[in-house]
Design a protein around this motif. Structure first.
Motif, short mmCIF file in Angstrom:
data_model
loop_
_atom_site.label_atom_id
_atom_site.label_comp_id
_atom_site.label_asym_id
_atom_site.label_seq_id
_atom_site.Cartn_x
_atom_site.Cartn_y
_atom_site.Cartn_z
N ASP A 149 -9.25 -3.64 1.68
CA ASP A 149 -9.87 -4.52 1.25
C ASP A 149 -11.00 -4.18 -0.16
N LYS A 150 -11.39 -4.84 -1.43
CA LYS A 150 -12.60 -5.02 -2.21
C LYS A 150 -13.08 -6.81 -1.79
N LYS A 155 1.05 10.25 -2.77
CA LYS A 155 1.23 8.46 -3.00
C LYS A 155 0.78 7.55 -2.31
N MET A 156 0.68 8.60 -0.95
CA MET A 156 -0.04 7.45 -0.25
C MET A 156 -1.95 7.33 -0.36
N LEU A 192 -5.31 1.02 -2.70
CA LEU A 192 -4.99 -0.44 -3.23
C LEU A 192 -5.24 -1.91 -1.96
N LEU A 193 -4.44 -0.76 -0.72
CA LEU A 193 -4.62 -1.80 -0.20
C LEU A 193 -6.11 -1.76 0.69
N SER A 245 1.54 -3.50 5.44
CA SER A 245 2.66 -3.66 4.37
C SER A 245 3.56 -2.80 4.84
N GLU A 285 -2.28 7.00 -2.62
CA GLU A 285 -2.89 5.94 -4.11
C GLU A 285 -2.72 4.16 -3.30
N VAL A 286 -2.01 4.76 -2.63
CA VAL A 286 -1.38 2.99 -2.06
C VAL A 286 -2.99 2.93 -1.13
#
Lengths: 227, 69
Positions: free
Chosen positions: B68-69, B58-59, B65-66, B33, B61-62
């Motif tokens: 894959d679930k 922050k990285m 999110l990134l 991304s 946290e990101v």
């Protein structure tokens, strides 16, 4: 704004990508369901030379759309009762709004009705990757809290009358948006606090991080009569 | 309407160019991304200072999110 305009995964870049796939003819009548402040209307009119109509329940959104896309026809109303005649449009586009309409089956039926034979429906929205998981979300009208599994969307599209459609998984755009929000607002929680109370923001944030949500693009064609 | 920034006064300067760092809009590529972030960078050669709160805060946290679930 984080997506270079509208706050939805992919922003107007995704809209442009879809238009380049669908290639509606110059001057085609296009309905943007849930047009919001008119970013897509402006793009459709200026870049693709289409004749856009915007539909939104919010008068304030329509006022912003009128400024952004002065040539567009604007209508106040809901997707479940589109105030347009049958066979009015060559294309209907609904970006990040279908799950908000309250009744996706009825909304898809309305979209089918206003499309001309051979017309194209474009839907982009959040979906729930696993139907058995129900996220702990506050009772707010957001596309996240109303996300449905893809099988529901496909059933709704078929029930509306569309016989053929293409479905693209663009979940990476949802993750991209969430990541960009973290960079722009410090955290997802702080972002949601702009729209809701602290506790609701916390719950939404936890649910978004934990829930398996995805993003899809669906392109369906209304077949010609007897075709 | 950004409400968060990594921009802050810093005594760091570019080792190669000896230039004081300046706020610069950069594209950060991470886990397939690309994010637009404003960071302190050398105005001459473009080298970017990645602050600790970005690298380990922050990285993460990101990254969560990134995945894959």
């Amino acid at each position: 704004m984080v997506t270079g305009g509208p706050l939805r995964p992919g922003g107007v870049a995704l809209t442009a990508e879809i238009m380049d796939i669908c290639r509606p003819g110059r001057g085609s009548a296009v309905l943007d369901v849930g047009c919001g402040p008119g970013h897509t209307l402006a793009l459709l009119a200026s870049k693709y030379k289409l004749r856009p109509t915007g539909l939104d329940p919010s008068a304030s959104m329509l006022a912003r759309a009128a400024t952004r896309a002065p040539g567009a026809r604007l209508l106040q109303g809901r997707a479940t009762a589109i105030p347009c005649g049958q066979l009015s449009f060559e294309m209907v586009i609904a970006e990040c709004v279908l799950s908000l309409t309250g009744d996706i089956e009825m909304s898809l039926g309305e979209m089918y009705t206003v499309l001309r034979p051979g017309g194209v429906l474009v839907v982009t929205d959040i979906y729930k990757k696993r139907s058995e998981i129900s996220a702990d979300l506050p009772d707010i009208n957001s596309c996240i809290s109303h996300a449905r599994p893809l099988t529901d969307i496909e059933k709704g599209v078929a029930a509306a009358g569309f016989k053929e459609y293409r479905l693209f998984d663009r979940s990476e755009l949802l993750r991209q948006l969430a990541g960009q929000i973290i960079f722009d607002y410090g955290s997802l929680e702080k972002f949601w606090q702009l729209f809701m109370a602290e506790e609701a923001a916390r719950r939404t944030c936890c649910a978004v991080t934990a829930a398996p949500l995805g993003y899809y693009v669906l392109i369906a064609e209304k077949g010609a009569p007897y075709g | 309407m950004k409400t968060f920034s990594f921009i802050e006064a810093t005594s760091w300067q570019c080792a190669g160019c000896k230039e004081p760092l300046q706020p610069t809009k950069v594209n950060v590529s991470y886990l397939n991304s690309v994010f637009n972030v404003e960071l302190m960078a050398c105005p001459q050669c473009g080298v970017i200072l990645v602050p600790e709160k970005l690298a380990v805060g922050k990285m993460l946290e990101v990254e969560q999110l990134l995945e894959d679930k």
